[in-house]
Scaffold this motif. Structure first.
Motif, mmCIF file in Angstrom:
data_model
loop_
_atom_site.group_PDB
_atom_site.id
_atom_site.type_symbol
_atom_site.label_atom_id
_atom_site.label_comp_id
_atom_site.label_asym_id
_atom_site.label_seq_id
_atom_site.Cartn_x
_atom_site.Cartn_y
_atom_site.Cartn_z
ATOM 1 N N LEU A 78 16.125 47.145 56.361
ATOM 2 C CA LEU A 78 16.335 48.415 57.066
ATOM 3 C C LEU A 78 15.949 48.312 58.530
ATOM 4 C CD1 LEU A 78 15.843 50.169 53.974
ATOM 5 C CD2 LEU A 78 16.842 51.567 55.761
ATOM 6 N N ARG A 82 19.465 47.378 59.940
ATOM 7 C CA ARG A 82 19.935 48.746 60.153
ATOM 8 C C ARG A 82 19.235 49.455 61.299
ATOM 9 N NH1 ARG A 82 24.632 49.200 58.693
ATOM 10 N NH2 ARG A 82 24.278 51.384 59.188
ATOM 11 N N ALA A 84 16.332 50.845 61.520
ATOM 12 C CA ALA A 84 15.632 52.070 61.124
ATOM 13 C C ALA A 84 14.232 52.096 61.723
ATOM 14 C CB ALA A 84 15.543 52.155 59.604
ATOM 15 N N ALA A 92 8.277 55.035 53.422
ATOM 16 C CA ALA A 92 9.225 55.196 52.327
ATOM 17 C C ALA A 92 9.102 54.041 51.334
ATOM 18 C CB ALA A 92 10.653 55.295 52.862
ATOM 19 N N PHE A 95 6.228 54.666 49.144
ATOM 20 C CA PHE A 95 6.616 55.651 48.125
ATOM 21 C C PHE A 95 7.459 55.002 47.040
ATOM 22 C CE2 PHE A 95 6.410 60.357 48.007
ATOM 23 C CZ PHE A 95 5.296 60.511 48.808
ATOM 24 N N LEU A 96 8.353 54.116 47.464
ATOM 25 C CA LEU A 96 9.211 53.407 46.517
ATOM 26 C C LEU A 96 8.351 52.583 45.561
ATOM 27 C CD1 LEU A 96 12.216 52.865 45.883
ATOM 28 C CD2 LEU A 96 12.118 50.932 47.450
ATOM 29 N N ASP A 300 11.659 59.176 67.585
ATOM 30 C CA ASP A 300 12.918 59.643 68.152
ATOM 31 C C ASP A 300 13.328 60.925 67.438
ATOM 32 O OD1 ASP A 300 15.247 59.784 69.542
ATOM 33 O OD2 ASP A 300 16.317 58.413 68.224
ATOM 34 N N ALA A 301 12.797 62.048 67.900
ATOM 35 C CA ALA A 301 13.119 63.326 67.263
ATOM 36 C C ALA A 301 14.458 63.820 67.777
ATOM 37 C CB ALA A 301 12.028 64.346 67.562
ATOM 38 N N THR A 302 15.218 64.425 66.889
ATOM 39 C CA THR A 302 16.507 64.964 67.312
ATOM 40 C C THR A 302 16.277 66.211 68.164
ATOM 41 O OG1 THR A 302 18.667 65.665 66.542
ATOM 42 C CG2 THR A 302 16.785 66.418 65.271
ATOM 43 N N LEU B 303 8.065 62.659 54.567
ATOM 44 C CA LEU B 303 9.414 62.221 54.183
ATOM 45 C C LEU B 303 10.446 63.281 54.555
ATOM 46 C CD1 LEU B 303 9.112 60.596 50.624
ATOM 47 C CD2 LEU B 303 8.512 59.642 52.824
ATOM 48 N N TRP B 306 11.163 63.239 58.330
ATOM 49 C CA TRP B 306 11.945 62.090 58.802
ATOM 50 C C TRP B 306 13.385 62.146 58.298
ATOM 51 C CZ3 TRP B 306 10.984 58.534 62.461
ATOM 52 C CH2 TRP B 306 9.666 58.409 62.910
ATOM 53 N N VAL B 308 15.330 64.534 58.301
ATOM 54 C CA VAL B 308 16.173 65.330 59.195
ATOM 55 C C VAL B 308 15.809 65.063 60.653
ATOM 56 C CG1 VAL B 308 16.654 67.136 57.518
ATOM 57 C CG2 VAL B 308 14.584 67.279 58.906
ATOM 58 N N ARG B 309 15.212 63.910 60.888
ATOM 59 C CA ARG B 309 14.784 63.531 62.236
ATOM 60 C C ARG B 309 14.055 64.677 62.937
ATOM 61 N NH1 ARG B 309 19.224 61.530 65.607
ATOM 62 N NH2 ARG B 309 17.661 60.677 66.979
ATOM 63 N N ALA B 348 12.023 58.311 47.951
ATOM 64 C CA ALA B 348 11.970 57.186 48.893
ATOM 65 C C ALA B 348 13.370 56.661 49.181
ATOM 66 C CB ALA B 348 11.088 56.071 48.324
ATOM 67 N N LEU B 349 14.198 56.533 48.123
ATOM 68 C CA LEU B 349 15.554 56.003 48.319
ATOM 69 C C LEU B 349 16.379 56.925 49.208
ATOM 70 C CD1 LEU B 349 16.396 54.703 44.735
ATOM 71 C CD2 LEU B 349 16.060 53.320 46.788
ATOM 72 N N LEU B 351 15.265 58.905 51.568
ATOM 73 C CA LEU B 351 14.831 58.741 52.960
ATOM 74 C C LEU B 351 15.335 57.412 53.525
ATOM 75 C CD1 LEU B 351 13.326 59.575 55.464
ATOM 76 C CD2 LEU B 351 11.244 58.608 54.509
ATOM 77 N N LEU B 352 15.208 56.344 52.727
ATOM 78 C CA LEU B 352 15.664 55.030 53.208
ATOM 79 C C LEU B 352 17.153 55.072 53.521
ATOM 80 C CD1 LEU B 352 13.697 52.675 50.784
ATOM 81 C CD2 LEU B 352 13.339 52.916 53.250
ATOM 82 N N LEU B 355 17.557 56.913 56.767
ATOM 83 C CA LEU B 355 17.034 56.124 57.887
ATOM 84 C C LEU B 355 17.968 54.976 58.247
ATOM 85 C CD1 LEU B 355 13.249 55.820 56.951
ATOM 86 C CD2 LEU B 355 14.186 57.064 58.888
ATOM 87 N N GLY B 356 18.512 54.351 57.216
ATOM 88 C CA GLY B 356 19.302 53.156 57.471
ATOM 89 C C GLY B 356 20.770 53.433 57.750
ATOM 90 N N TRP B 357 21.279 54.513 57.169
ATOM 91 C CA TRP B 357 22.722 54.718 57.263
ATOM 92 C C TRP B 357 23.125 56.105 57.764
ATOM 93 C CZ3 TRP B 357 20.367 51.670 53.704
ATOM 94 C CH2 TRP B 357 20.794 50.348 53.653
ATOM 95 N N LYS B 361 23.235 56.315 65.735
ATOM 96 C CA LYS B 361 23.119 55.082 66.521
ATOM 97 C C LYS B 361 22.202 54.097 65.824
ATOM 98 C CE LYS B 361 19.535 57.015 69.484
ATOM 99 N NZ LYS B 361 19.050 57.252 70.811
ATOM 100 N N VAL B 362 22.637 52.875 65.737
ATOM 101 C CA VAL B 362 21.819 51.827 65.177
ATOM 102 C C VAL B 362 21.152 51.102 66.331
ATOM 103 C CG1 VAL B 362 21.811 49.655 63.936
ATOM 104 C CG2 VAL B 362 23.204 51.539 63.119
#
Lengths: 304, 367
Positions: A78, A82, A84, A92, A95-96, A300-302, B303, B306, B308-309, B348-349, B351-352, B355-357, B361-362
């Motif tokens: 990630l 990605r 992230a 996260a 938590f996982l 980085d808050a929206t 969680l 994050w 919703v940023r 967790a999934l 949020l991940l 966060l990742g997708w 912007k990446v």
């Protein structure tokens, strides 16, 4: 009493030493992983379960490393692929780890354990005080004694270690030289996860000798905090870990001797020690921090 | 995701330009694409959770039905989701507000507990001498002040010693937990409590009014708090300054903003919001203090923020989703015999995945 505290510091500190070493390697490459807590949990359960199923504690420890590594790969993918946010991803991942070990660990709660035995080192363990404190432990604790200088040597005296540190200090420079910082970071994050998993394995199969939900109880987070204390130096991580677990052992001694002080106030001592020491050292340690970590704590808050 | 992100209209033209330059990336797709991405990644999270259930030997259809039933069985079970949304949302705001100023508050867990402790201390001090509504307001104020001061420790450590607030708030959680234990096992222990130690039970004048079933007014308070925070961040000079500080600290310094005060206000007000969550939970749900109460609520709030940023209004939706999953976890426990903590996987999934997708912007970590 001093001897008991020192023995307790080493016994209880080993799992934190491993996790803290793992976070040190990770952060040296310019990545923070708050998923160490999760990797430790995964390592603890995997070691415990495989130890029971196969009858071999060493296979258990290997499984613990693999489980911690597997979870850290989620973080690596990630963050590195990605892009992230590292703090959020790390939390996260923890938590996982909590959820996965709760799901798969349920059938192992309070089962009989296949545990590492204490192996006194011949002759050396007979030395007064030192023998009991250092040479009378489980094999994984001896392994941690070796791992600390080994990791230091790897980071500061090998070219792979140099590249790893460079990706934490000046990833741009490294890229300009045609070397990808991300290769070093993949290596660092997965090695960090494996070390945290080994720490979890020691916790479950050598120290606590049991499995229960959320048994790591914050040790992974403490390990992250201790990296700052140690100034990102593997040799000092062992000092930090023993300082924390020594404070734990100290307050347990006080409890055993019945001082009349509330056990909750005594329980607070190790955390207060860590906070105070961090506060005292934070300014001095700032320059020791890998430069790339400066960007990690950017949120980085929206816009609203 | 980007449709609402029009910059505010402040007087400071220079700093506004700085903020705009920071926020307007060249490659922002339309809002529709971003929503699709979020939806798609969330579906993927459910897919992975399904695989993990299969690997455990659990029938996923049965598991999802158990979760769904425990959320939708009747008005009460849906009410439970709203009740749980309350602390999650306030804890999410406690993360989102400091995040606006570029600060990481991972101490919601402890700040919630300090709120519970402050509320109980006020109730004890008042000793039934005051009518119901003034009592509740005073308890809320005490909760928010206690939690704000608790967060203030992290502010002081940051300002005077340079300690990262991410680390200090995290460690302070453990101290707050022990403080609660110290009180509940010690001076606040109800002598009449048999079995597990707990505080005295709150009287009716110290309990929140009920809307329907088990749903207390706290859920309304939390949603109003989210709306107020959104408005304050969007339309007040304070909100604008926080945003500048978070997005471009250098610009904030050049504009001579008092960054120390801004930092303190963001973290302490965030703490106060989490403290309010503690008060609402004690007066609306628990009715007493217990040692293990509200474990994990603060982290779940992190969680939710994050996901919703750190957008205060969207945090209502993410908190609702996580609350529904948490209540669904009870169903997993009762019907499928799984640990209720298993739903942490799904949280967790999700949020991940976001966060990742889910973001537009990446940002490669290697730049």
């Amino acid at each position: 009493m001093i001897e008991a505290i020192c023995i307790g510091a080493v016994r209880g500190g080993t799992s934190i030493v491993f996790a803290s070493l793992g976070e040190t390697v990770t952060e040296r490459s310019g990545v923070v992983n708050l998923g160490m807590e999760g990797s430790m949990l995964a390592g603890a359960l995997a070691a415990y379960a495989v130890g029971i199923e196969t009858g071999s504690v060493w296979l258990g420890a290997a499984a613990g490393m693999a489980a911690g590594l597997a979870l850290s790969l989620v973080h690596a993918f990630l963050v590195l692929v990605r892009g992230a946010n590292q703090i959020a991803t790390g939390l996260a991942v923890t938590f996982l780890g909590l959820g996965i070990t709760a799901l798969y660990g349920q059938s192992y709660v309070s089962q009989g354990v296949n545990a590492f035995e204490v192996v006194p080192v011949p002759i050396l363990s007979d030395i007064p005080f030192v023998g009991a404190v250092i040479f009378n432990h489980d094999p994984l604790t001896y392994l941690s004694f070796v791992a600390v200088p080994l990791l230091w040597w790897f980071l500061f005296h090998t070219s792979t270690g140099l590249r790893l540190r460079a990706s934490g200090e000046g990833p741009g420079v490294l890229s300009a030289m045609g070397i990808s910082p991300s290769a070093s970071r993949w290596l660092a994050i997965s090695a960090g996860g494996a070390l945290a998993g080994l720490g979890g394995a020691q916790l479950a199969t050598a120290f606590a000798r049991t499995w229960s939900e959320d048994m790591v109880a914050g040790r992974g987070f403490i390990a992250v905090a201790l990296v700052i204390f140690a100034g990102w130096n593997p040799l000092l991580t062992i000092v930090g870990a023993y300082l924390f677990s020594g404070a734990v052992a100290f307050q347990l001694e006080l409890q055993a001797n019945g001082t009349g002080i509330s056990i909750f106030l005594l329980d607070a001592i190790p955390y207060v020690v860590v906070i105070v020491v961090l506060a005292a050292l934070s300014r001095r340690r700032r320059h020791a921090a890998p430069a790339a970590l400066d960007d990690v704590f950017q949120v980085d808050a929206t816009l609203v | 995701m980007t449709s609402l992100s029009a910059p505010t209209e402040p007087e400071h033209t220079e700093t506004r330009a700085a903020v705009a330059a920071e926020s307007a990336g060249p490659d922002q797709p339309r809002a529709g694409t971003a929503s699709l991405r979020v939806a798609g990644s969330m579906i993927a999270a459910f897919f992975v959770f399904t695989l993990l259930l299969l690997a455990k030997g659990v029938d996923p259809v049965e598991a999802y039905r158990a979760m769904w039933d425990s959320v939708t069985r009747d008005a009460n079970s849906f009410g439970d989701v709203l009740v749980r949304l309350t602390p999650y949302l306030l804890a999410a705001l406690a993360t989102a507000l400091p995040a606006r100023a570029g600060l990481l508050n991972i101490g919601g867990e402890g700040q919630i507990l300090l709120g519970a402790i402050g509320a109980m201390a006020m109730a004890n001090a008042l000793g039934q001498a005051v009518p119901r509504y003034p009592t509740l307001v005073l308890m809320a104020i005490a909760a928010m002040v206690s939690a704000a001061l608790w967060a203030g420790i992290a502010v002081a450590l940051r300002q005077f010693t340079g300690t990262s607030e991410a680390i200090s708030t995290l460690l302070l959680n453990y101290l707050a937990f022990l403080a609660l234990g110290w009180l509940v096992f010690g001076r606040w222990k109800d002598p009449g409590a048999t079995g597990f130690p707990r505080s005295r039970i709150l009287t009716d004048t110290e309990r929140l009014p009920i809307l329907f079933g088990r749903v207390h007014v706290g859920v309304v308070v939390a949603v109003i708090a989210a709306a107020l925070l959104w408005a304050a961040l969007r339309w007040t000079p304070w909100g604008f300054r926080l945003t500048v500080l978070g997005r471009n600290p250098e610009a904030a310094r050049r504009a001579a903003f008092s960054t120390g005060k801004l930092t303190a206000s963001a973290l302490m007000l965030g703490g106060a919001l989490a403290g309010l969550a503690g008060m609402l939970q004690v007066t609306g749900v628990e009715g007493q203090l217990r040692p293990q109460m509200m474990a994990g609520y603060g982290f779940t709030g992190v969680l939710a923020a994050w996901m919703v940023r750190h957008h205060p209004l969207r945090a209502i939706a993410s908190s609702f989703l996580l609350a529904a999953i948490a209540i669904g976890g009870n169903g997993l426990k009762i019907r499928a015999g799984l640990s209720a903590a298993s739903v942490n996987i799904l949280m967790a999934l999700l949020l991940l995945a976001v966060l990742g997708w889910g973001t537009h912007k990446v940002k490669a970590a290697t730049t």
